[in-house]
Scaffold this motif. Structure first.
Motif, PDB file in Angstrom:
ATOM      1  N   LEU A 196      27.202 -10.117  27.421  1.00 25.15           N
ATOM      2  CA  LEU A 196      26.794 -11.318  26.714  1.00 25.15           C
ATOM      3  C   LEU A 196      25.354 -11.197  26.618  1.00 25.15           C
ATOM      4  O   LEU A 196      24.602 -10.451  27.342  1.00 25.15           O
ATOM      5  CB  LEU A 196      27.047 -12.511  27.703  1.00 25.15           C
ATOM      6  CG  LEU A 196      28.354 -13.253  27.828  1.00 25.15           C
ATOM      7  CD1 LEU A 196      28.551 -14.383  28.805  1.00 25.15           C
ATOM      8  CD2 LEU A 196      28.786 -13.801  26.397  1.00 25.15           C
ATOM      9  N   LEU A 254      20.134 -13.973  27.805  1.00 24.72           N
ATOM     10  CA  LEU A 254      19.600 -15.488  27.974  1.00 24.72           C
ATOM     11  C   LEU A 254      20.995 -16.137  28.602  1.00 24.72           C
ATOM     12  O   LEU A 254      20.939 -17.028  29.295  1.00 24.72           O
ATOM     13  CB  LEU A 254      19.031 -15.995  26.713  1.00 24.72           C
ATOM     14  CG  LEU A 254      18.474 -17.421  26.836  1.00 24.72           C
ATOM     15  CD1 LEU A 254      17.546 -17.505  28.054  1.00 24.72           C
ATOM     16  CD2 LEU A 254      17.966 -18.035  25.536  1.00 24.72           C
ATOM     17  N   VAL A 255      21.886 -15.966  27.391  1.00 25.92           N
ATOM     18  CA  VAL A 255      23.191 -16.564  27.917  1.00 25.92           C
ATOM     19  C   VAL A 255      23.935 -16.149  29.091  1.00 25.92           C
ATOM     20  O   VAL A 255      24.446 -16.997  29.941  1.00 25.92           O
ATOM     21  CB  VAL A 255      24.392 -16.127  26.822  1.00 25.92           C
ATOM     22  CG1 VAL A 255      25.598 -17.049  27.075  1.00 25.92           C
ATOM     23  CG2 VAL A 255      23.914 -16.938  25.366  1.00 25.92           C
ATOM     24  N   ARG A 256      23.600 -14.841  29.439  1.00 25.80           N
ATOM     25  CA  ARG A 256      24.253 -14.371  30.856  1.00 25.80           C
ATOM     26  C   ARG A 256      23.628 -15.053  31.870  1.00 25.80           C
ATOM     27  O   ARG A 256      24.090 -15.394  33.079  1.00 25.80           O
ATOM     28  CB  ARG A 256      24.246 -12.982  30.797  1.00 25.80           C
ATOM     29  CG  ARG A 256      24.677 -12.110  31.875  1.00 25.80           C
ATOM     30  CD  ARG A 256      24.542 -10.552  31.852  1.00 25.80           C
ATOM     31  NE  ARG A 256      23.199 -10.153  31.765  1.00 25.80           N
ATOM     32  CZ  ARG A 256      22.544  -9.216  31.118  1.00 25.80           C
ATOM     33  NH1 ARG A 256      23.643  -8.208  30.338  1.00 25.80           N
ATOM     34  NH2 ARG A 256      21.581  -8.904  31.182  1.00 25.80           N
ATOM     35  N   ASP A 257      22.157 -15.345  31.700  1.00 24.55           N
ATOM     36  CA  ASP A 257      21.475 -15.934  33.013  1.00 24.55           C
ATOM     37  C   ASP A 257      21.616 -17.412  33.030  1.00 24.55           C
ATOM     38  O   ASP A 257      21.755 -17.978  34.174  1.00 24.55           O
ATOM     39  CB  ASP A 257      20.095 -15.571  32.608  1.00 24.55           C
ATOM     40  CG  ASP A 257      19.585 -13.989  32.743  1.00 24.55           C
ATOM     41  OD1 ASP A 257      20.464 -13.328  33.264  1.00 24.55           O
ATOM     42  OD2 ASP A 257      18.436 -13.580  32.251  1.00 24.55           O
ATOM     43  N   LEU A 258      21.837 -18.056  32.003  1.00 24.89           N
ATOM     44  CA  LEU A 258      22.208 -19.508  31.946  1.00 24.89           C
ATOM     45  C   LEU A 258      23.738 -19.683  32.703  1.00 24.89           C
ATOM     46  O   LEU A 258      23.726 -20.594  33.454  1.00 24.89           O
ATOM     47  CB  LEU A 258      22.315 -19.847  30.580  1.00 24.89           C
ATOM     48  CG  LEU A 258      22.687 -21.480  30.390  1.00 24.89           C
ATOM     49  CD1 LEU A 258      21.774 -22.305  31.318  1.00 24.89           C
ATOM     50  CD2 LEU A 258      23.015 -21.816  29.034  1.00 24.89           C
ATOM     51  N   VAL A 259      24.773 -18.690  32.326  1.00 29.02           N
ATOM     52  CA  VAL A 259      25.872 -18.824  32.930  1.00 29.02           C
ATOM     53  C   VAL A 259      25.612 -18.582  34.634  1.00 29.02           C
ATOM     54  O   VAL A 259      26.372 -19.298  35.316  1.00 29.02           O
ATOM     55  CB  VAL A 259      26.983 -17.819  32.398  1.00 29.02           C
ATOM     56  CG1 VAL A 259      28.155 -17.637  33.319  1.00 29.02           C
ATOM     57  CG2 VAL A 259      27.167 -18.246  31.085  1.00 29.02           C
TER      58      VAL A 259
END
Length: 237
Positions: free
Chosen positions: A8, A11-16
């Motif tokens: 991912l 940014l998306v990975r960190d959000l998850v």
């Protein structure tokens, strides 16, 4: 449909990762070096960490969690010491400092709907306790002190952990020898909570008399409390 977390966008990975519960973060951190790095990079802060050492189903259990100001226990993981693993379900877990342990990992859901995890391990308890503490410190960037909830029922050595400043003994009574051994093992304790002390004498040089804050039931331990109380008065005067 399953997705590959590592593929991912950052940014998306960190959000998850930042939306995961403490238990999920721990399990993710032991999947691989890359997933451990993901958890560390998220820099998720954790409040006061607490250890719980008790006996469950005849085995010593070492649990790690967060005990909140509202007396709520938020689990991170637990370790069950067993003499032998179920060979068909063994998986290797690599903790901090490249410490490896063969384990069985159990995941179940109680009636409250919250998934729990437990790691069964036959490794030397003294080594695995320290490895777990170091791993938790690493992934959550934790450097504060610890609270230990301690049962007198488990056999063998006390947990091999450091920087313990608060201890709560769970049983209604505690043997003076056991109490002295506990306070000798954890010399940094500043706060102790006990229900009562069974018959017997505390040595005059017991670390008990060095504890800054002691919570006890006066009707059960009036002798020891008064000794401690007058010792405090002498120090103040």
């Amino acid at each position: 449909m399953p997705i590959c977390l590592l593929k991912l966008p950052c940014l998306v990975r960190d959000l998850v990762v930042t939306q995961l519960e403490y238990q999920d973060l721990f399990l993710l951190s032991i999947c691989s070096r890359r997933t451990k790095f993901l958890v560390k990079e998220a820099r998720i802060k954790i409040s006061k960490l607490t250890f719980l050492f008790e006996q469950s189903h005849g085995y010593n259990t070492f649990s790690i969690g967060v005990f909140t100001d509202k007396c709520m226990w938020i689990p991170v993981t637990s370790l069950l010491h067993v003499p032998k693993l179920a060979l068909k379900e063994v998986c290797k877990v690599k903790l901090d400092h490249d410490y490896e342990a063969a384990t069985n990992i159990d995941i179940w859901c109680p009636l409250n709907g919250v998934f729990l995890n437990r790691i069964e391990c036959a490794n030397d308890p003294m080594a695995i306790h320290k490895a777990f503490q170091d791993h938790i410190n690493s992934i959550f960037h934790y450097s504060d002190t610890y609270q230990l909830f301690l049962s007198t029922k488990p056999g063998g050595n006390l947990p091999n952990i450091s920087n313990v400043t608060e201890i709560r003994i769970l049983e209604d009574t505690v043997d003076p020898t056991f109490l002295t051994n506990v306070l000798t093992r954890y010399p940094d304790v500043r706060s102790l909570s006990i229900a009562s002390i069974s018959d017997g004498e505390l040595p005059k040089d017991s670390p008990f008399f060095q504890i800054q804050n002691v919570g006890v039931r006066l009707h059960s331990v009036s002798h020891y409390f008064l000794v401690f109380f007058f010792w405090i008065l002498n120090v103040i005067v």
